[in-house]
Design an enzyme around this catalytic site. Structure first.
Site, short mmCIF file in Angstrom:
data_model
loop_
_atom_site.label_atom_id
_atom_site.label_comp_id
_atom_site.label_asym_id
_atom_site.label_seq_id
_atom_site.Cartn_x
_atom_site.Cartn_y
_atom_site.Cartn_z
NE ARG A 85 -1.84 -1.40 3.62
CZ ARG A 85 -1.51 -2.61 4.05
NH1 ARG A 85 -2.01 -3.67 3.46
NH2 ARG A 85 -0.69 -2.77 5.07
CG HIS A 99 27.36 -8.60 10.40
ND1 HIS A 99 26.05 -8.96 10.20
CD2 HIS A 99 27.40 -7.25 10.32
CE1 HIS A 99 25.32 -7.87 10.02
NE2 HIS A 99 26.11 -6.82 10.07
CG HIS A 159 23.30 -11.04 1.06
ND1 HIS A 159 23.50 -9.87 1.77
CD2 HIS A 159 22.23 -10.80 0.26
CE1 HIS A 159 22.59 -8.98 1.41
NE2 HIS A 159 21.80 -9.52 0.49
CB CYS A 174 33.22 -15.10 -29.70
SG CYS A 174 32.88 -14.32 -28.10
CG PHE A 206 18.83 12.35 -19.29
CD1 PHE A 206 18.29 13.32 -20.12
CD2 PHE A 206 19.78 11.48 -19.79
CE1 PHE A 206 18.72 13.43 -21.44
CE2 PHE A 206 20.22 11.58 -21.10
CZ PHE A 206 19.69 12.56 -21.93
ZN LIG Z 1 25.23 -10.81 10.05
ZN LIG Z 2 34.41 -15.58 -26.87
#
Ligand SMILES: [Zn+2]
Ligand SMILES: [Zn+2]
Ligand SMILES: [Zn+2]
Length: 333
Positions: free
Chosen positions: A23, A113, A166, A196, A308
């Protein structure tokens, strides 16, 4: 159940997240500060605060979902997509939709941490890359899925809501637009030149030298010729390969070494910037072995993407890539 809807004009898919319906009031909290360390659900001892682990690296034989892990992969508690259910691709008049089937996982990179990726040892970074690979190989077996997006938001400005190091993985039933665009471009180049386009970039930049930040035997880090963002950096394997998860083992080792060096360069040159890291690899559903070349894109968040850019889709980058590469090369360790 989240839903995928296709824009009928551009063909772009979006995820409509019904479970996370907000909301107007809820958006105010989006700006709230990062979750405090005392409440961090990724710290050891708080395993019960996350859904049960999918994968963990443990050396001491400790039980699942207890402390003693070195790396943990868990489902995202607030997934953008969900694993259970059927795709049910369907039309609604002129509109296309499908159920939001997929996977959304969190790779908790370390129990510590405060240990950012750039502070981790090369062996620890390699372990993170290995976890990406393991999860990709597993999820690939699910034939409803077409692409696995692995990315990392570091720092609040880059979209992280938790400081604890993480990465995230999202497995999708569609191929995201940025991959589709890269593959189409790479295919076009291959059709004309039978080479490639990424291998061509690597060779030309190695000869030129101005945009090369660092090389080792396996990997190269460069400032791309036309970067969208200041100090945008690409890390590519020198040996052609279309799929991240199929790289030989020694490539992850070399990539870990390169990532650590590049993150340290960015930290020193730009005072530990927030950044996004995204693995660009092939969709499982397509054979692009010769045309596409996996790589990692690193985007420090130094300027805000403003109206922009959103309005025009046209990026203004204040730092020429030759200058960015020169600055990052000059960092002394
Ligand atoms: Zn942590
Ligand atoms: Zn490549
Ligand atoms: Zn890319």
């Amino acid at each position: 159940m989240p839903e995928l809807r296709k824009d009928p004009v551009t063909g772009r898919w979006v995820i409509i997240s019904t479970d996370r319906q907000k909301r107007p009031n809820d958006f105010r909290f989006e700006r709230a500060a990062i979750i405090a360390r005392e409440l961090c659900p990724f710290c050891p001892g708080r395993e019960a605060m996350t859904p049960p682990e999918i994968l963990a690296y443990r050396q001491n034989g400790s039980a699942p979902n207890t402390p003693g892990w070195e790396l943990r992969v868990v489902p995202n508690k607030f997934p953008a997509l969900q694993v259970e259910g059927t795709l049910d691709r369907e039309g609604d008049g002129m509109f296309d939709r499908m159920n939001g089937i997929g996977a959304h996982e969190v790779i908790i990179e370390t129990p510590d941490h405060d240990r950012t990726l750039s502070m981790m040892s090369e062996a620890e970074i390699e372990r993170v890359l290995w976890a990406y690979r393991e999860r990709m190989l597993d999820l690939k077996q699910d034939h409803r899925l077409r692409y696995i997006l692995v990315f990392k938001n570091h720092g609040a400005a880059a979209g992280a809501t938790l400081d604890h190091p993480h990465s995230q993985l999202i497995a999708l039933p569609i191929v995201p637009d940025f991959v589709r665009e890269e593959i189409e471009g790479a295919r076009l180049h291959y059709r004309v030149k039978e080479r490639c386009v990424f291998c061509d970039i690597i060779h030309q930049d190695m000869r030129d030298g101005r945009r090369v930040i660092q090389e080792n035997a396996e990997m190269i880090a460069l400032s791309p010729y036309a970067p969208r963002f200041a100090f945008e950096t690409w890390v590519l394997p020198k040996q052609h390969g279309a799929r991240f998860e199929e790289a030989p083992r020694h490539v992850y080792e070399a990539l870990a070494r390169m990532l650590k060096a590049i993150l340290q360069r960015l930290d020193r040159a730009l005072e530990r910037p927030p950044f996004n890291l995204i693995v660009h690899t092939s969709p499982f559903s397509e054979e692009v072995a010769d045309e596409y070349h996996w790589h990692i894109e690193l985007m420090p968040k130094l300027t805000r993407v403003a109206g922009f850019e959103w309005g025009t889709g046209f990026y203004i980058n204040p730092t020429p890539p030759e200058e960015a590469a020169r600055v990052l090369r000059a960092v002394r360790f």
